[in-house]
Enzyme design. Structure first.
Site, mmCIF file in Angstrom:
data_model
loop_
_atom_site.group_PDB
_atom_site.id
_atom_site.type_symbol
_atom_site.label_atom_id
_atom_site.label_comp_id
_atom_site.label_asym_id
_atom_site.label_seq_id
_atom_site.Cartn_x
_atom_site.Cartn_y
_atom_site.Cartn_z
ATOM 1 N N ASP A 95 -91.983 104.870 -2.444
ATOM 2 C CA ASP A 95 -92.881 104.182 -3.369
ATOM 3 C C ASP A 95 -94.279 104.222 -2.737
ATOM 4 O O ASP A 95 -94.538 103.565 -1.734
ATOM 5 C CB ASP A 95 -92.393 102.734 -3.576
ATOM 6 C CG ASP A 95 -93.230 101.963 -4.600
ATOM 7 O OD1 ASP A 95 -94.422 102.285 -4.764
ATOM 8 O OD2 ASP A 95 -92.687 101.020 -5.216
ATOM 9 N N ARG A 142 -90.849 111.129 -27.143
ATOM 10 C CA ARG A 142 -90.054 110.535 -26.053
ATOM 11 C C ARG A 142 -89.773 111.576 -24.986
ATOM 12 O O ARG A 142 -89.823 111.312 -23.793
ATOM 13 C CB ARG A 142 -88.752 109.913 -26.579
ATOM 14 C CG ARG A 142 -87.818 109.457 -25.470
ATOM 15 C CD ARG A 142 -86.848 108.333 -25.855
ATOM 16 N NE ARG A 142 -86.291 108.427 -27.184
ATOM 17 C CZ ARG A 142 -85.354 109.279 -27.573
ATOM 18 N NH1 ARG A 142 -84.822 110.128 -26.708
ATOM 19 N NH2 ARG A 142 -84.928 109.295 -28.822
HETATM 20 C C1 LIG Z 1 -96.027 96.733 -9.331
HETATM 21 C C2 LIG Z 1 -95.142 97.509 -8.443
HETATM 22 C C3 LIG Z 1 -93.980 98.106 -8.931
HETATM 23 C C4 LIG Z 1 -93.536 97.949 -10.377
HETATM 24 O O1 LIG Z 1 -94.418 98.583 -11.238
HETATM 25 P P1 LIG Z 1 -94.662 98.105 -12.773
HETATM 26 O O2 LIG Z 1 -95.673 99.076 -13.252
HETATM 27 O O3 LIG Z 1 -95.162 96.694 -12.693
HETATM 28 O O4 LIG Z 1 -93.365 98.192 -13.461
HETATM 29 C C5 LIG Z 1 -93.218 98.867 -8.056
HETATM 30 N N1 LIG Z 1 -93.583 99.018 -6.761
HETATM 31 C C6 LIG Z 1 -94.697 98.444 -6.265
HETATM 32 C C7 LIG Z 1 -95.041 98.652 -4.832
HETATM 33 C C8 LIG Z 1 -95.510 97.668 -7.076
HETATM 34 O O5 LIG Z 1 -96.593 97.096 -6.576
#
Ligand SMILES: *Cc1c(COP(=O)(O)O)cnc(C)c1O
Length: 377
Positions: free
Chosen positions: A170, A46
């Site tokens: 992101d 973990r």
């Molecule tokens: C899919 C996605 C997420 C979430 O990711 P998971 O791996 O599905 O938990 C977050 N941000 C963006 C831009 C995404 O496309």
């Protein structure tokens, strides 16, 4: 090392013990201690696993950060990052973002005393206006999901730092192959590794990269405490995906340009949202902070009745959630990725009942276009 070379060789080009050219999958929950207060560097998976470490170092190199962390999913990464904030803190968040992130912030973390302002971060004046004395973070997606709006990473970073706040980006849509937010001033980059990085629609993963010792310790602690760490086999799948990232991203970019250009001329299509068009409202900014576009396209059809027809008729393109894999996927954001977002907010962001989102895969573009032509009728 150039980008494409780095993708192939990663941070660990071979296993130092055996010479294996593929990073071994250390499918072990725990690690033997040589003696009291001694550790091989790994104690319990973990908190640390050698296969995961190889991935973490690889993504850190690709994003030009100092350290990376791999989580079970993108949401796991975001959830751990939120642990860097305290009750009372305020965050400015892109209004047009992945629906799951909205749900996590709005339905969960708001209950624990964090407050969020949902802002069109592509409009810098609005970001500035949203800053309060309690602002400690900004969380942006650029290009945004699904409207492909572009936010100025450098200006947001400067504004955040002026107010003692962290900028989190992101970077799922572009990957470090096309955009490196840390080099533009961001503090943390996150990814849904499920998408382009793993690239084959076969695993879930989340990644976070930063360039600060002040972030490293609390984030590692959060990863270890919360337990959303990525397993060894999934870490290996993401590492293997990254080996072909450069090739795939080039093909996604070329295919998406072909498909977006074709869609724009189609009589049933009202408008195409695509950062690769030179008449995209923020094309200059896109070119300044990113070196390319990915395979993501959103578009409005003229009539709502077209939506169910397209979703039913596509054959090659799969009607499924997710993006960034080798297979082309189509989604209906209103009910899928953005189902959790309230109607008023969704509408103001532009997510209406005529919006479709396409993740263009790496198939032959003629086949993708033929499938769309058939489905659009
Ligand atoms: C899919 C996605 C997420 C979430 O990711 P998971 O791996 O599905 O938990 C977050 N941000 C963006 C831009 C995404 O496309």
């Amino acid at each position: 090392m150039k980008e494409d070379t780095l993708c192939v060789h990663g941070a660990q080009p071979f296993d130092p013990q055996t010479g294996a050219v593929s990073v071994p999958i250390f499918q072990s929950a725990t690690f033997r201690h040589p003696g009291l207060a001694q550790s091989t560097g790994f104690d319990y998976s973990r908190s640390g696993n050698p296969t995961r470490s190889a991935l973490e170092q690889t993504i850190a190199k690709l994003e030009q950060g100092t350290s990376g962390l791999a989580f079970s999913t993108g949401m796991g990464a975001i959830s751990s990052i939120i642990k860097l904030f305290l009750p009372g803190d305020h965050l400015i968040v892109s209004e047009d973002l992945y629906g799951g992130t909205y749900r996590l912030f709005h339905e969960y973390y708001a209950k624990y005393g964090l407050s969020f302002s949902w802002v069109d971060t592509s409009d810098f004046a609005k970001v500035k206006e949203a800053v309060t004395p309690k602002t400690r973070g900004m969380f942006i997606e650029t290009p945004s999901n699904p409207m492909m709006k572009v936010t100025d990473i450098g200006r947001c970073a400067a504004l955040a730092h002026e107010h003692g706040a962290l900028l989190i980006v992101d970077n799922t849509f572009l990957t470090p192959y096309y955009q490196k937010p840390l080099t533009l001033g961001a503090d943390i980059v996150i990814h849904s590794g499920t998408k382009y990085l793993a690239g084959h629609n076969d695993t879930l993963a989340g990644l976070a990269v930063h360039a600060s010792p002040a972030i490293e310790e609390p984030l590692r602690e959060a990863q270890k405490s919360e337990g959303a760490s990525l397993g060894p086999f999934d870490s290996w799948l993401v590492l293997r995906g990254i080996k072909t990232l450069a090739l795939r991203m080039e093909k996604h970019r070329q295919n998406a340009f072909r498909v977006a250009s074709w869609l724009r001329e189609h009589g049933e299509v009202e408008r195409v949202f695509f950062t690769g068009f030179d008449d995209h409202p923020q094309y200059a900014l896109s070119r300044a902070q990113a070196t390319g576009h990915s395979g993501m396209i959103s578009f409005y059809v003229k009539h709502q009745e077209t939506v169910p027809r397209v979703l039913k008729r596509v054959k090659l393109i799969l009607f499924a959630e997710s993006l960034g894999g080798v297979e082309s996927l189509i989604t209906y954001p209103l009910v899928q990725t953005h189902g959790a977002i309230p109607e008023a907010m969704r509408e103001s962001a532009g997510v209406n009942d005529r919006l479709l989102r396409l993740s263009v895969g790496i198939e032959n573009p003629d086949d993708i276009i033929a499938d769309l032509a058939e489905a659009l009728g």
